[in-house]
Design a protein around this motif. Structure first.
Motif, mmCIF file in Angstrom:
data_model
loop_
_atom_site.group_PDB
_atom_site.id
_atom_site.type_symbol
_atom_site.label_atom_id
_atom_site.label_comp_id
_atom_site.label_asym_id
_atom_site.label_seq_id
_atom_site.Cartn_x
_atom_site.Cartn_y
_atom_site.Cartn_z
ATOM 1 N N SER A 2 0.845 -1.187 0.000
ATOM 2 C CA SER A 2 0.000 0.000 0.000
ATOM 3 C C SER A 2 0.888 1.247 0.000
ATOM 4 O O SER A 2 1.846 1.339 0.753
ATOM 5 C CB SER A 2 -0.914 0.002 1.225
ATOM 6 N N SER A 4 0.969 5.283 0.562
ATOM 7 C CA SER A 4 0.209 6.362 1.181
ATOM 8 C C SER A 4 0.341 7.644 0.368
ATOM 9 O O SER A 4 1.383 7.916 -0.233
ATOM 10 C CB SER A 4 0.683 6.599 2.612
ATOM 11 N N SER A 23 -9.155 5.969 -6.420
ATOM 12 C CA SER A 23 -9.851 4.811 -5.853
ATOM 13 C C SER A 23 -10.226 3.802 -6.929
ATOM 14 O O SER A 23 -10.112 2.586 -6.734
ATOM 15 C CB SER A 23 -11.099 5.279 -5.111
ATOM 16 N N ARG A 28 -3.742 0.718 -5.473
ATOM 17 C CA ARG A 28 -2.623 0.594 -4.529
ATOM 18 C C ARG A 28 -2.428 1.862 -3.696
ATOM 19 O O ARG A 28 -1.716 1.847 -2.689
ATOM 20 C CB ARG A 28 -1.326 0.285 -5.293
ATOM 21 N N SER A 30 -3.371 4.586 -1.058
ATOM 22 C CA SER A 30 -4.194 4.800 0.135
ATOM 23 C C SER A 30 -4.114 6.276 0.522
ATOM 24 O O SER A 30 -3.037 6.770 0.883
ATOM 25 C CB SER A 30 -3.691 3.924 1.287
#
Length: 251
Positions: A2, A4, A23, A28, A30
């Protein structure tokens, strides 16, 4: 894995649109937080330490460049999101930093995110952003301006006044530097003509871009050639003769 991210844009609808695109098409990513101005953006960057910052350039009071100037470290990737602005695009191209034009194209978004994720995995400080900030801070001093040149092995940051000339071969360009070093870059010469046109470079031939600083003379005994300080002789094409002559006369 993930990745950020934080999103910074002064228009709520732009933030909503980008969140939805990420989204849907970049699962991948976030999203940790969003901000509507540069000060809020600085705060959420410090709080969340994101891998990627999606940053609008044109914001009131402080723009995206102002925000970055206030930071001490750039241990994140930046993807700029901007309406068309010639100076901004020129700066981003110079620094080889990713940017997306509004309205955002899905394929370009996915490609930029993929590149950013690959860089994140390397866990190195983002020197491309450092070079961009160097550009913004020193835009009036062309002698110290650096350009990002990406070879197959690395991205080098070279002062424009150390580039003697550039020569094209299909979609590749070879940069010849003061001191004799050369760099093969995977971009066509016309992209660099646009980037370097305000830094005393002359397109004297379809395959050649030359720094006026290193031109010693114009030789005509066997055609038209520019003799450079390093001894190179660079042809001047017939359709470029007048523009080259004018550029040299103007100093």
């Amino acid at each position: 894995m993930s990745i950020s991210a934080v999103l910074i844009d002064d228009e709520t609808n732009n933030l909503d649109n980008l969140q939805e695109l990420l989204s849907t098409y970049c699962p991948r990513i976030s999203i940790c937080a969003t901000a509507l101005n540069a000060d809020e953006g600085k705060t959420i960057i410090g709080k969340h330490q994101p891998d990627i910052v999606f940053l609008d350039i044109q914001m009131p009071h402080k723009n995206g460049f102002d925000l970055l100037r206030e930071l001490n470290n750039y241990d994140f990737e930046v993807i700029f999101v901007t309406a068309h602005d010639q100076y901004a695009i020129q700066a981003l191209r110079f620094a080889a930093v990713d940017y997306l034009l509004k309205p955002i194209n899905i394929n370009e978004l996915q490609a930029a995110v993929d590149r950013a994720i690959k860089k994140c995995k390397l866990k190195v400080q983002n020197r491309q952003v450092e070079n961009l900030i160097h550009l913004v801070k020193s835009q009036q001093n062309k002698e110290v301006q650096r350009i990002a040149l990406t070879t197959l092995k690395e991205t080098r940051f070279i002062k424009t006044n150390e580039i003697v000339r550039c020569e094209s071969s299909n979609n590749y360009s070879t940069f010849f530097l003061q001191g004799g070093e050369s760099l093969l870059v995977c971009k066509p010469i016309y992209e660099y003509e646009e980037i370097l046109k305000d830094y005393n470079f002359i397109r004297c031939h379809q395959s050649h871009l030359v720094n006026k600083k290193f031109i010693n003379s114009w030789k005509k005994e066997y055609g038209d050639f520019l003799l450079l300080a390093n001894g190179d002789e660079i042809p001047v094409s017939r359709n470029k003769k007048e523009s080259v002559k004018k550029a040299l006369e103007n100093g």
